[in-house]
Every structure is written in structure tokens, then in C-alpha cells.
Design a protein around this motif. Structure first.
Motif, PDB file in Angstrom:
ATOM      1  N   VAL A  12       0.877  -1.103  -0.133  1.00  0.00           N
ATOM      2  CA  VAL A  12      -0.039  -0.122   0.057  1.00  0.00           C
ATOM      3  C   VAL A  12       0.850   1.206   0.254  1.00  0.00           C
ATOM      4  O   VAL A  12       0.377   2.257  -0.637  1.00  0.00           O
ATOM      5  CB  VAL A  12      -0.869   0.123   1.190  1.00  0.00           C
ATOM      6  CG1 VAL A  12      -1.774   1.184   1.304  1.00  0.00           C
ATOM      7  CG2 VAL A  12      -1.848  -1.412   1.153  1.00  0.00           C
ATOM      8  N   TRP A  13       1.813   1.071   0.796  1.00  0.00           N
ATOM      9  CA  TRP A  13       2.665   2.380   0.887  1.00  0.00           C
ATOM     10  C   TRP A  13       3.349   2.780  -0.397  1.00  0.00           C
ATOM     11  O   TRP A  13       3.652   3.871  -1.028  1.00  0.00           O
ATOM     12  CB  TRP A  13       3.926   2.418   2.137  1.00  0.00           C
ATOM     13  CG  TRP A  13       4.950   3.409   1.923  1.00  0.00           C
ATOM     14  CD1 TRP A  13       6.170   3.304   1.593  1.00  0.00           C
ATOM     15  CD2 TRP A  13       4.441   4.637   2.351  1.00  0.00           C
ATOM     16  NE1 TRP A  13       6.707   4.697   1.708  1.00  0.00           N
ATOM     17  CE2 TRP A  13       5.728   5.423   2.187  1.00  0.00           C
ATOM     18  CE3 TRP A  13       3.421   5.412   2.832  1.00  0.00           C
ATOM     19  CZ2 TRP A  13       5.863   6.844   2.592  1.00  0.00           C
ATOM     20  CZ3 TRP A  13       3.457   6.780   3.285  1.00  0.00           C
ATOM     21  CH2 TRP A  13       4.668   7.356   3.014  1.00  0.00           C
ATOM     22  N   ASP A  14       3.833   1.648  -1.091  1.00  0.00           N
ATOM     23  CA  ASP A  14       4.480   1.931  -2.582  1.00  0.00           C
ATOM     24  C   ASP A  14       3.652   2.466  -3.504  1.00  0.00           C
ATOM     25  O   ASP A  14       3.790   3.472  -4.277  1.00  0.00           O
ATOM     26  CB  ASP A  14       5.239   0.643  -3.078  1.00  0.00           C
ATOM     27  CG  ASP A  14       6.197  -0.013  -2.209  1.00  0.00           C
ATOM     28  OD1 ASP A  14       7.017   1.164  -1.431  1.00  0.00           O
ATOM     29  OD2 ASP A  14       6.666  -1.190  -2.639  1.00  0.00           O
ATOM     30  N   VAL A  15       2.337   2.175  -3.584  1.00  0.00           N
ATOM     31  CA  VAL A  15       1.481   2.568  -4.580  1.00  0.00           C
ATOM     32  C   VAL A  15       1.110   3.989  -4.158  1.00  0.00           C
ATOM     33  O   VAL A  15       0.931   4.942  -4.844  1.00  0.00           O
ATOM     34  CB  VAL A  15       0.137   1.616  -4.329  1.00  0.00           C
ATOM     35  CG1 VAL A  15      -1.224   2.316  -5.316  1.00  0.00           C
ATOM     36  CG2 VAL A  15       0.509   0.352  -4.898  1.00  0.00           C
ATOM     37  N   LEU A  16       0.991   4.058  -2.661  1.00  0.00           N
ATOM     38  CA  LEU A  16       0.522   5.585  -2.181  1.00  0.00           C
ATOM     39  C   LEU A  16       1.478   6.536  -2.359  1.00  0.00           C
ATOM     40  O   LEU A  16       1.135   7.921  -3.126  1.00  0.00           O
ATOM     41  CB  LEU A  16       0.077   5.476  -0.727  1.00  0.00           C
ATOM     42  CG  LEU A  16      -0.377   6.591  -0.017  1.00  0.00           C
ATOM     43  CD1 LEU A  16      -1.674   7.388  -0.564  1.00  0.00           C
ATOM     44  CD2 LEU A  16      -0.672   6.611   1.332  1.00  0.00           C
TER      45      LEU A  16
END
Length: 262
Positions: free
Chosen positions: A16-20
Motif C-alpha cells: 500500500v505504501w509503495d502505491v500511495l
């Protein structure tokens, strides 16, 4: 970036962090501003809010728990971003009692839809908080992940119940009121007026692997993180993920957006 002192937490947040982070970087380029205004609904103690603030953005966290907001304040101070993090008590239903409409470049709605009476209203409020051009990060419990987890634990009747239940619940003792299929989440996002930019399966394997293996086997954590990243975008794995992440986006135009921060 995620807290490096909490390696196990990275299994829950890395994808999620990478996408965000990529989505926020694109909004920075599109707006021409170095700092975005981000709303984190149900953001609790700041698992995402504080790392986002470390990137230089201003984050408003709305959460119903005073204890969580106190922990958020402490965590933000320890990270040196207290001036960029604001916590207010509230919930998704009464969101606009505590924040304004249309004032944010990005809205995080992580772990919220599972607990609201009307998920469509929850997504609709999150979208209404966005500026005309913005991004929604939506993370919710996956129905298929619950079926798989109950079956692998030997609870076959509960697995079948979760499979048949419209809310993805495995029984009266299930602590999660709602779970969602990837299709249900993308429909909620599209019905709220956004286009779906990406869908990812989160914690496809992480919750099924014995913790002792990840904690004691050399290199196991890094290998599992790489595996999670490799399958996150593959539709075949979305339906069995513990959580499903959907990135909703409004139409982005070229060049800096007009208007300063509210």
C-alpha cells in the motif's frame, strides 16, 4: 517511509505504501506544489499519516478514538512532524462536521469501510472531501482472504459461511462487520465518480505464514516482502488477499492547479 524499527509491520503496509507514495508523487508533479493536503479517515495513531508527513505533506487525521489521537500526537512529535499532522475526533459518517468539503489532494480510507453502516456513504464522503483533481486510497478487508484463512485453520463450516455471507462474515463471533470482494470495492469507487487507477491484493501470504518462520529464518522477511510485491498486481490473487487496495483517481490535467491551500 514505514518505520524501519517495526519490520513485521512492513508486511501489512509495504504494498500500500509503495502505491500511495507513487500516487502522491504524481499529484505533486501535477499540482506544481511541494506539499499536498492529505486527509486520513480512521487514521488512528498515524501508521500512514506520520510517514506521509515525513514526505513534507500536511495530514489531517480523523478518528473516533481519543486514545488513538493522543498516540498520533506523540508519534508525530517523535518523528519531528508535529507541525504537519493534525488530529481531530470524528468518523466517516459525520466527516464534514470536522473537516471541509473539497479541500484535500488525497484521501486515505484504510480499514474504515469494514465498520461503517453504509459503505457507499463512506466512500462518497471520502470522494467529496477531494479537490476537483485528487486521489483516493481505499483499503478494506477481503472476503476471499477470510474464507481461505478459516479453511486453512480447519474451520471449514465457518469458511463456507464466509463464502456465502453477503458481508463475508464467518459467524456471530466474527469481529469484522463487512468484508468485500475486489469487484465490490471497485464498484463503490466508480459509483462515487472516480476512475479506478489500480487494484492490489495486500497480505496474500503474510497472514498465512507462521510468524516464527518469518522472525527466525534468515532472509525470510525480505523474501516474503518480495513475493507479496510480485503477486499484488496479479488479479488471480486479489480474491484471496486478506485486504484489497483500490486507488481511485479523478481526471488529472497538465500543469499546476490553481489555488493555494485552504
Amino acid at each position: 517511509m514505514p518505520d524501519p524499527t517495526r519490520p513485521r509491520a512492513s508486511l501489512r503496509t509495504a504494498v500500500v505504501w509503495d502505491v500511495l507514495q507513487d500516487a502522491l508523487d504524481r499529484r505533486v508533479k501535477a499540482t506544481g506544489r511541494d506539499s499536498l493536503d492529505v486527509l486520513d479517515t480512521g487514521g488512528g495513531s498515524g501508521n500512514f499519516a506520520v510517514p506521509v508527513a515525513r514526505l513534507g505533506h500536511h495530514v489531517t487525521v480523523v478518528d473516533p478514538s481519543p486514545n488513538a489521537l493522543f498516540a498520533l500526537e506523540r508519534r508525530a512529535a517523535e518523528a519531528g512532524v508535529a507541525d504537519r499532522v493534525r488530529g481531530v475526533q470524528g468518523d466517516a459518517h459525520g466527516l464534514f462536521d470536522v473537516v471541509g468539503r473539497g479541500g484535500f489532494d488525497a484521501v486515505l480510507c484504510h480499514g474504515v469501510l469494514e465498520y461503517v453502516d453504509d459503505p457507499a456513504e463512506g466512500v462518497g464522503n471520502a470522494v467529496a472531501a477531494l479537490r476537483p483533481e485528487g486521489v483516493l486510497s481505499l483499503l478494506a478487508a477481503g472476503a476471499g482472504g477470510a474464507v481461505l484463512a478459516r479453511a486453512l485453520a480447519g474451520h471449514f463450516t465457518e469458511a463456507r459461511q464466509a463464502l456465502a455471507d453477503p458481508d463475508g462474515r464467518w459467524g456471530e463471533g466474527d469481529p469484522v462487520p463487512h468484508r468485500f470482494t475486489p469487484g465490490q470495492l471497485t464498484t463503490l469507487v466508480e459509483d462515487a465518480g472516480l476512475r479506478v487507477g489500480a487494484v492490489h491484493g495486500v497480505r496474500v501470504f503474510a497472514d498465512l505464514v507462521p510468524g516464527v518462520l518469518v522472525d527466525t529464518e534468515p532472509g525470510a522477511l525480505d523474501a516474503l516482502l518480495l513475493l507479496e510485491a510480485a503477486v499484488a498486481e496479479l488479479p488471480a490473487f486479489h480474491s484471496v488477499a486478506t485486504q484489497v487496495h483500490v486507488l481511485g483517481e479523478t481526471r488529472v490535467t497538465e500543469g499546476p492547479a490553481e489555488g493555494a491551500r485552504d
